[in-house]
Design a protein around this motif. Structure first.
Motif, PDB file in Angstrom:
ATOM      1  N   ALA A  22       0.826  -1.205   0.000  1.00  0.00           N
ATOM      2  CA  ALA A  22       0.000   0.000   0.000  1.00  0.00           C
ATOM      3  C   ALA A  22       0.865   1.261   0.000  1.00  0.00           C
ATOM      4  N   HIS A  23       1.907   1.257   0.832  1.00  0.00           N
ATOM      5  CA  HIS A  23       2.755   2.443   0.926  1.00  0.00           C
ATOM      6  C   HIS A  23       3.493   2.692  -0.389  1.00  0.00           C
ATOM      7  N   LEU A  24       4.136   1.671  -0.922  1.00  0.00           N
ATOM      8  CA  LEU A  24       4.846   1.841  -2.197  1.00  0.00           C
ATOM      9  C   LEU A  24       3.873   2.178  -3.321  1.00  0.00           C
ATOM     10  N   GLY A  25       2.730   1.510  -3.350  1.00  0.00           N
ATOM     11  CA  GLY A  25       1.728   1.790  -4.377  1.00  0.00           C
ATOM     12  C   GLY A  25       1.277   3.235  -4.349  1.00  0.00           C
ATOM     13  N   ALA A  26       1.035   3.752  -3.155  1.00  0.00           N
ATOM     14  CA  ALA A  26       0.611   5.144  -3.023  1.00  0.00           C
ATOM     15  C   ALA A  26       1.719   6.095  -3.468  1.00  0.00           C
ATOM     16  N   LEU A  27       2.967   5.789  -3.115  1.00  0.00           N
ATOM     17  CA  LEU A  27       4.091   6.645  -3.517  1.00  0.00           C
ATOM     18  C   LEU A  27       4.256   6.662  -5.036  1.00  0.00           C
ATOM     19  N   ILE A  28       4.018   5.529  -5.664  1.00  0.00           N
ATOM     20  CA  ILE A  28       4.150   5.448  -7.121  1.00  0.00           C
ATOM     21  C   ILE A  28       2.994   6.183  -7.803  1.00  0.00           C
ATOM     22  N   ILE A  29       1.784   5.895  -7.376  1.00  0.00           N
ATOM     23  CA  ILE A  29       0.606   6.484  -8.015  1.00  0.00           C
ATOM     24  C   ILE A  29       0.581   7.998  -7.864  1.00  0.00           C
ATOM     25  N   THR A  30       1.060   8.492  -6.733  1.00  0.00           N
ATOM     26  CA  THR A  30       1.061   9.940  -6.510  1.00  0.00           C
ATOM     27  C   THR A  30       2.280  10.628  -7.126  1.00  0.00           C
ATOM     28  N   PRO A  86      -7.047   8.212 -17.556  1.00  0.00           N
ATOM     29  CA  PRO A  86      -7.549   8.468 -16.203  1.00  0.00           C
ATOM     30  C   PRO A  86      -7.132   7.365 -15.242  1.00  0.00           C
ATOM     31  N   LYS A  87      -6.887   7.779 -14.016  1.00  0.00           N
ATOM     32  CA  LYS A  87      -6.492   6.825 -12.984  1.00  0.00           C
ATOM     33  C   LYS A  87      -7.745   6.266 -12.328  1.00  0.00           C
ATOM     34  N   HIS A  88      -7.742   4.973 -12.153  1.00  0.00           N
ATOM     35  CA  HIS A  88      -8.836   4.299 -11.462  1.00  0.00           C
ATOM     36  C   HIS A  88      -8.250   3.703 -10.197  1.00  0.00           C
ATOM     37  N   PRO A  89      -8.648   4.225  -9.035  1.00  0.00           N
ATOM     38  CA  PRO A  89      -8.036   3.747  -7.799  1.00  0.00           C
ATOM     39  C   PRO A  89      -8.315   2.275  -7.561  1.00  0.00           C
ATOM     40  N   ASP A  90      -7.288   1.601  -7.110  1.00  0.00           N
ATOM     41  CA  ASP A  90      -7.394   0.202  -6.729  1.00  0.00           C
ATOM     42  C   ASP A  90      -8.183   0.147  -5.418  1.00  0.00           C
ATOM     43  N   PRO A  91      -9.367  -0.462  -5.418  1.00  0.00           N
ATOM     44  CA  PRO A  91     -10.177  -0.484  -4.197  1.00  0.00           C
ATOM     45  C   PRO A  91      -9.443  -1.109  -3.011  1.00  0.00           C
TER      46      PRO A  91
END
Length: 125
Positions: A22-30, A86-91
């Motif tokens: 979750a942390h790495l995913g958020a850092l990448i997506i943002t 467009p970005k679709h957030p991973d639920p």
């Protein structure tokens, strides 16, 4: 990896591999981790976090399946290019981030109303 440090709360009900993902995913997506940026090896990140290498390997595998990172022999693990459009957030990622935030806020002594107020204020900015 030159971005923010990753932390794992071993007292959290969220498994450590999921916290890393979750942390790495958020850092990448943002965009805080950018395309081509090299991530630590599984062994290095596991040692840094005091976790078993298998825990970090699982997080990396899930990030690869989500196409957020790629691993190449000799080139290491790097942040992948985000797909255009467009970005679709991973639920699942969103739920994990919400759980982590809520758990941290509760650990600070915040009640539900205070947490909701903080979220609303963050959304307004």
């Amino acid at each position: 990896m030159t971005g923010p440090a990753i932390r794992v709360d071993t007292t959290s009900p969220v498994p450590p591999y999921e916290q890393i993902r979750a942390h790495l995913g958020a850092l990448i997506i943002t965009g805080r981790l950018t395309e081509g940026e090299r991530l630590p090896t599984v062994r290095q990140l596991a040692a840094d976090l005091g976790l078993a290498p298998g825990t970090v390997a699982r997080a990396y595998r899930e990030l690869e399946v989500a196409e957020l990172i790629r691993t190449r022999r000799g080139a290491g693990t790097r942040v992948a290019a985000l797909p255009p459009g467009p970005k679709h957030p991973d639920p699942a990622l969103l739920a994990t981030l919400a759980r982590d935030f809520t758990a941290a806020a509760r650990a600070l002594g915040a009640d539900t109303e205070t947490i909701l107020t903080a979220v609303h204020q963050a959304l307004d900015h």
